[in-house]
Design a protein around this motif. Structure first.
Motif, PDB file in Angstrom:
ATOM      1  N   TYR A  55       7.379 -12.154   6.185  1.00  0.00           N
ATOM      2  CA  TYR A  55       5.934 -11.649   5.981  1.00  0.00           C
ATOM      3  C   TYR A  55       5.017 -12.054   6.745  1.00  0.00           C
ATOM      4  CZ  TYR A  55       8.156  -9.393   1.450  1.00  0.00           C
ATOM      5  OH  TYR A  55       8.253  -8.649   1.356  1.00  0.00           O
ATOM      6  N   ARG A  56       5.057 -13.943   6.652  1.00  0.00           N
ATOM      7  CA  ARG A  56       4.209 -13.952   8.106  1.00  0.00           C
ATOM      8  C   ARG A  56       4.275 -14.435   8.916  1.00  0.00           C
ATOM      9  NH1 ARG A  56       2.446 -20.407   8.336  1.00  0.00           N
ATOM     10  NH2 ARG A  56       4.303 -20.443   8.335  1.00  0.00           N
ATOM     11  N   ASP A  57       5.856 -13.983   9.358  1.00  0.00           N
ATOM     12  CA  ASP A  57       5.816 -13.835  10.975  1.00  0.00           C
ATOM     13  C   ASP A  57       5.510 -12.037  11.182  1.00  0.00           C
ATOM     14  OD1 ASP A  57       7.070 -16.000  10.787  1.00  0.00           O
ATOM     15  OD2 ASP A  57       9.148 -15.560  10.749  1.00  0.00           O
ATOM     16  N   LEU A  58       5.800 -11.413  10.027  1.00  0.00           N
ATOM     17  CA  LEU A  58       5.272  -9.517  10.655  1.00  0.00           C
ATOM     18  C   LEU A  58       4.315  -9.889  11.351  1.00  0.00           C
ATOM     19  CD1 LEU A  58       5.966  -6.086  10.473  1.00  0.00           C
ATOM     20  CD2 LEU A  58       5.862  -6.636   8.276  1.00  0.00           C
ATOM     21  N   LEU A  59       3.247 -10.697  10.198  1.00  0.00           N
ATOM     22  CA  LEU A  59       1.711 -10.577  10.569  1.00  0.00           C
ATOM     23  C   LEU A  59       1.939 -11.627  11.971  1.00  0.00           C
ATOM     24  CD1 LEU A  59       0.347 -11.671   7.101  1.00  0.00           C
ATOM     25  CD2 LEU A  59       0.002  -9.557   8.237  1.00  0.00           C
ATOM     26  N   TYR A  60       2.337 -12.010  12.662  1.00  0.00           N
ATOM     27  CA  TYR A  60       2.405 -12.893  13.281  1.00  0.00           C
ATOM     28  C   TYR A  60       2.744 -12.219  15.217  1.00  0.00           C
ATOM     29  CZ  TYR A  60       1.765 -17.683  11.503  1.00  0.00           C
ATOM     30  OH  TYR A  60       1.534 -18.888  10.913  1.00  0.00           O
ATOM     31  N   GLY A  61       3.544 -11.159  14.330  1.00  0.00           N
ATOM     32  CA  GLY A  61       4.454 -10.429  15.755  1.00  0.00           C
ATOM     33  C   GLY A  61       3.428  -9.578  16.153  1.00  0.00           C
ATOM     34  N   ILE A  62       3.043  -8.348  14.592  1.00  0.00           N
ATOM     35  CA  ILE A  62       1.984  -7.373  14.846  1.00  0.00           C
ATOM     36  C   ILE A  62       0.537  -8.102  15.560  1.00  0.00           C
ATOM     37  CG2 ILE A  62       1.639  -5.295  14.038  1.00  0.00           C
ATOM     38  CD1 ILE A  62       4.664  -5.754  14.537  1.00  0.00           C
ATOM     39  N   GLY A  63      -0.166  -9.587  14.432  1.00  0.00           N
ATOM     40  CA  GLY A  63      -1.571  -9.406  15.545  1.00  0.00           C
ATOM     41  C   GLY A  63      -1.599  -9.501  16.851  1.00  0.00           C
ATOM     42  N   ALA A  64      -0.507 -10.115  17.292  1.00  0.00           N
ATOM     43  CA  ALA A  64       0.058 -10.980  18.830  1.00  0.00           C
ATOM     44  C   ALA A  64       0.126  -9.456  19.534  1.00  0.00           C
ATOM     45  CB  ALA A  64       0.869 -11.576  19.163  1.00  0.00           C
ATOM     46  N   GLU A  65       0.370  -8.083  19.083  1.00  0.00           N
ATOM     47  CA  GLU A  65       0.324  -7.091  19.735  1.00  0.00           C
ATOM     48  C   GLU A  65      -0.177  -6.544  20.137  1.00  0.00           C
ATOM     49  OE1 GLU A  65       3.308  -2.795  19.555  1.00  0.00           O
ATOM     50  OE2 GLU A  65       3.348  -4.263  17.803  1.00  0.00           O
ATOM     51  N   ALA A 141      -2.135  -7.047  -1.566  1.00  0.00           N
ATOM     52  CA  ALA A 141      -3.907  -5.241  -1.061  1.00  0.00           C
ATOM     53  C   ALA A 141      -3.534  -6.082   0.338  1.00  0.00           C
ATOM     54  CB  ALA A 141      -5.049  -6.100  -1.984  1.00  0.00           C
ATOM     55  N   ASP A 142      -3.483  -6.185   0.747  1.00  0.00           N
ATOM     56  CA  ASP A 142      -3.223  -6.749   2.631  1.00  0.00           C
ATOM     57  C   ASP A 142      -2.885  -5.812   3.160  1.00  0.00           C
ATOM     58  OD1 ASP A 142      -5.852  -8.356   2.397  1.00  0.00           O
ATOM     59  OD2 ASP A 142      -4.431  -9.873   3.089  1.00  0.00           O
ATOM     60  N   PHE A 143      -1.652  -5.937   2.994  1.00  0.00           N
ATOM     61  CA  PHE A 143      -0.441  -4.670   3.462  1.00  0.00           C
ATOM     62  C   PHE A 143      -0.819  -3.468   2.966  1.00  0.00           C
ATOM     63  CE2 PHE A 143       2.943  -7.748   3.255  1.00  0.00           C
ATOM     64  CZ  PHE A 143       2.642  -8.376   5.023  1.00  0.00           C
ATOM     65  N   THR A 144      -1.526  -2.894   1.986  1.00  0.00           N
ATOM     66  CA  THR A 144      -1.873  -1.294   1.944  1.00  0.00           C
ATOM     67  C   THR A 144      -3.304  -1.065   2.620  1.00  0.00           C
ATOM     68  OG1 THR A 144      -1.408  -1.636  -0.511  1.00  0.00           O
ATOM     69  CG2 THR A 144      -2.821   0.057   0.279  1.00  0.00           C
ATOM     70  N   ALA A 145      -4.427  -1.729   2.515  1.00  0.00           N
ATOM     71  CA  ALA A 145      -5.287  -2.088   3.884  1.00  0.00           C
ATOM     72  C   ALA A 145      -4.631  -1.982   5.684  1.00  0.00           C
ATOM     73  CB  ALA A 145      -6.499  -3.212   3.534  1.00  0.00           C
ATOM     74  N   ASN A 146      -3.712  -2.276   5.905  1.00  0.00           N
ATOM     75  CA  ASN A 146      -3.130  -2.720   7.082  1.00  0.00           C
ATOM     76  C   ASN A 146      -2.950  -0.898   7.451  1.00  0.00           C
ATOM     77  OD1 ASN A 146      -3.902  -4.968   7.204  1.00  0.00           O
ATOM     78  ND2 ASN A 146      -2.124  -6.241   7.747  1.00  0.00           N
ATOM     79  N   ALA A 147      -1.689   0.070   6.444  1.00  0.00           N
ATOM     80  CA  ALA A 147      -1.354   0.325   6.544  1.00  0.00           C
ATOM     81  C   ALA A 147      -2.892   2.302   6.896  1.00  0.00           C
ATOM     82  CB  ALA A 147      -0.613   1.228   5.564  1.00  0.00           C
ATOM     83  N   ASN A 148      -3.879   1.655   6.104  1.00  0.00           N
ATOM     84  CA  ASN A 148      -4.810   2.408   6.230  1.00  0.00           C
ATOM     85  C   ASN A 148      -6.116   2.513   6.947  1.00  0.00           C
ATOM     86  OD1 ASN A 148      -7.373   4.545   4.990  1.00  0.00           O
ATOM     87  ND2 ASN A 148      -8.644   2.230   5.344  1.00  0.00           N
ATOM     88  N   ALA A 149      -5.162   1.147   7.600  1.00  0.00           N
ATOM     89  CA  ALA A 149      -6.454   0.996   9.193  1.00  0.00           C
ATOM     90  C   ALA A 149      -5.353   1.462   9.696  1.00  0.00           C
ATOM     91  CB  ALA A 149      -6.008  -0.352   9.533  1.00  0.00           C
ATOM     92  N   GLU A 150      -4.232   1.623  10.180  1.00  0.00           N
ATOM     93  CA  GLU A 150      -3.685   2.370  10.845  1.00  0.00           C
ATOM     94  C   GLU A 150      -3.361   4.141  10.936  1.00  0.00           C
ATOM     95  OE1 GLU A 150      -1.512   0.998  13.551  1.00  0.00           O
ATOM     96  OE2 GLU A 150      -2.109  -1.305  13.281  1.00  0.00           O
ATOM     97  N   MET A 151      -3.662   4.524   9.733  1.00  0.00           N
ATOM     98  CA  MET A 151      -3.793   5.735   9.562  1.00  0.00           C
ATOM     99  C   MET A 151      -4.968   6.493  10.519  1.00  0.00           C
ATOM    100  SD  MET A 151      -2.400   6.053   5.734  1.00  0.00           S
ATOM    101  CE  MET A 151      -0.968   5.466   5.216  1.00  0.00           C
ATOM    102  N   GLN A 152      -6.102   5.749   9.939  1.00  0.00           N
ATOM    103  CA  GLN A 152      -7.239   6.182  10.292  1.00  0.00           C
ATOM    104  C   GLN A 152      -7.539   5.691  11.917  1.00  0.00           C
ATOM    105  OE1 GLN A 152      -9.734   7.139   8.879  1.00  0.00           O
ATOM    106  NE2 GLN A 152      -9.459   7.283   6.912  1.00  0.00           N
ATOM    107  N   GLY A 153      -6.485   4.855  12.921  1.00  0.00           N
ATOM    108  CA  GLY A 153      -6.581   4.567  14.548  1.00  0.00           C
ATOM    109  C   GLY A 153      -5.740   5.668  14.724  1.00  0.00           C
ATOM    110  N   ASN A 185       4.474   3.075   8.946  1.00  0.00           N
ATOM    111  CA  ASN A 185       5.861   3.051   8.328  1.00  0.00           C
ATOM    112  C   ASN A 185       5.822   1.348   7.880  1.00  0.00           C
ATOM    113  OD1 ASN A 185       7.160   5.484   8.165  1.00  0.00           O
ATOM    114  ND2 ASN A 185       6.134   5.775  10.097  1.00  0.00           N
ATOM    115  N   GLN A 186       5.276  -0.026   8.813  1.00  0.00           N
ATOM    116  CA  GLN A 186       5.904  -1.238   8.713  1.00  0.00           C
ATOM    117  C   GLN A 186       5.027  -1.765   7.577  1.00  0.00           C
ATOM    118  OE1 GLN A 186       5.281  -3.160  12.453  1.00  0.00           O
ATOM    119  NE2 GLN A 186       3.557  -3.904  11.002  1.00  0.00           N
ATOM    120  N   TRP A 187       3.780  -1.181   7.288  1.00  0.00           N
ATOM    121  CA  TRP A 187       3.148  -1.572   6.233  1.00  0.00           C
ATOM    122  C   TRP A 187       2.711  -1.190   4.778  1.00  0.00           C
ATOM    123  CZ3 TRP A 187       1.785  -5.786   7.934  1.00  0.00           C
ATOM    124  CH2 TRP A 187       1.025  -6.588   9.032  1.00  0.00           C
ATOM    125  N   ILE A 188       4.116   0.440   5.082  1.00  0.00           N
ATOM    126  CA  ILE A 188       4.430   0.624   3.848  1.00  0.00           C
ATOM    127  C   ILE A 188       5.573   0.405   3.236  1.00  0.00           C
ATOM    128  CG2 ILE A 188       5.601   2.998   2.221  1.00  0.00           C
ATOM    129  CD1 ILE A 188       3.081   4.571   4.296  1.00  0.00           C
TER     130      ILE A 188
END
Length: 293
Positions: A55-65, A141-153, A185-188
């Motif tokens: 999970y932390r590696d997922l966050l590191y990777g997508i944050g860098a992207e 909580a954060d992954f759910t917020a991330n999915a919303n951010a990607e939907m809005q974006g 899809n990834q965050w969900i």
């Protein structure tokens, strides 16, 4: 450690300058759901992660992207501003290219402040703010917020796609739409996996004992509107998603409780109360004197 490689993830070159669209594109760079937000959001979530592993590696990777997406959009905006014609408007508006730019829909600060470059702002010129970032330390909580951010974006990028005929710009937007599809899809998937592994559960936070809730209203849909159709939804009857209760529909809010009396702050706050002004003043003087002793 961060390392920058001087190349882009995907081509970012418009067919022609367009200062007006450059301003529109600022929304998905520096707006509430723009690339700066998700880059910082995923970054702080990774730095605040409490467990090592996937999970932390997922966050590191997508944050860098996402930092790369910031660079792609900034590069595109700068090119849209390069040699963009800003014709002077004669007459009442005055022969001033900067004024003409505003009238034409351009962000004049692109020229005055950034010298024909991108800025960390939204399409109205409002500065990007860290208040957009969600990083709570609770991954569900954060992954759910991330999915919303990607939907809005993705929603905003899709709208921008229809606002331009520039093929180069549309190519970049098409790529960003595809990555937003993946990230939604990834965050969900990640949120579901957290639950399947028993690391988190709803309601969030699942570590707070529900016995401390007012349990009789935990699963009630209380209708505070005069519309009746909310009763037809799955949230009004049947099992709850957390598997811990049954939804109940309450057609009208029950009678409330009596309001407490108005507060009476310290007279040195100088608020208007029902006490005589002279009394309030005297009380304040006495309290000041006692405080000094």
């Amino acid at each position: 450690m961060f390392f920058h490689r001087q190349e882009l993830q995907f081509k970012s070159k418009p067919d022609k300058p367009d200062a007006v669209f450059a301003r529109k594109l600022q929304e998905v760079l520096g707006g509430q759901y723009g690339e700066i937000t998700v880059a910082m959001q995923y970054g702080f979530q990774s730095w605040n992660a409490h467990i090592p592993g996937k999970y932390r590696d997922l966050l590191y990777g997508i944050g860098a992207e996402e930092m790369g997406h910031v660079e792609m959009l900034a590069t595109m905006i700068a090119q849209l501003l390069e040699d963009a014609p800003v014709g002077a408007v004669e007459g009442a508006v005055q022969d001033d290219p900067s004024v003409a730019a505003v009238v034409g829909g351009m962000d004049v600060q692109h020229a005055i402040v950034a010298g024909a470059g991108a800025r960390p702002v939204d399409s109205n010129g409002n500065p990007w703010t860290a208040g957009y970032v969600t990083a709570s330390g609770n991954m569900l909580a954060d992954f759910t917020a991330n999915a919303n951010a990607e939907m809005q974006g993705r929603l905003q990028v899709a709208r921008l796609y229809h606002m331009t005929d520039d093929k180069g710009v549309k190519d970049l937007l098409s790529f960003l739409l595809a990555r937003d599809t993946m990230h939604q899809n990834q965050w969900i998937a990640a949120a579901n996996e957290l639950r399947q592994e028993g690391l988190e559960e709803i309601p969030v936070p699942s570590t707070f004992p529900q016995s401390k809730e007012v349990r009789e209203v935990s699963y009630q849909y209380i209708n505070f509107s005069d519309g009746a159709h909310a009763s037809e939804g799955s949230w009004a009857s049947g099992p709850t998603p957390d598997g811990k209760g049954q939804f109940e529909y309450v057609a009208e809010p029950p009678r409330g409780v009596e309001m407490p009396p108005p507060t009476r702050p310290d007279p040195r706050m100088h608020g208007t109360t029902d006490k005589p002004n002279v009394m309030e003043k005297a009380t304040g003087v006495v309290k000041d004197a006692l405080h000094k002793e």
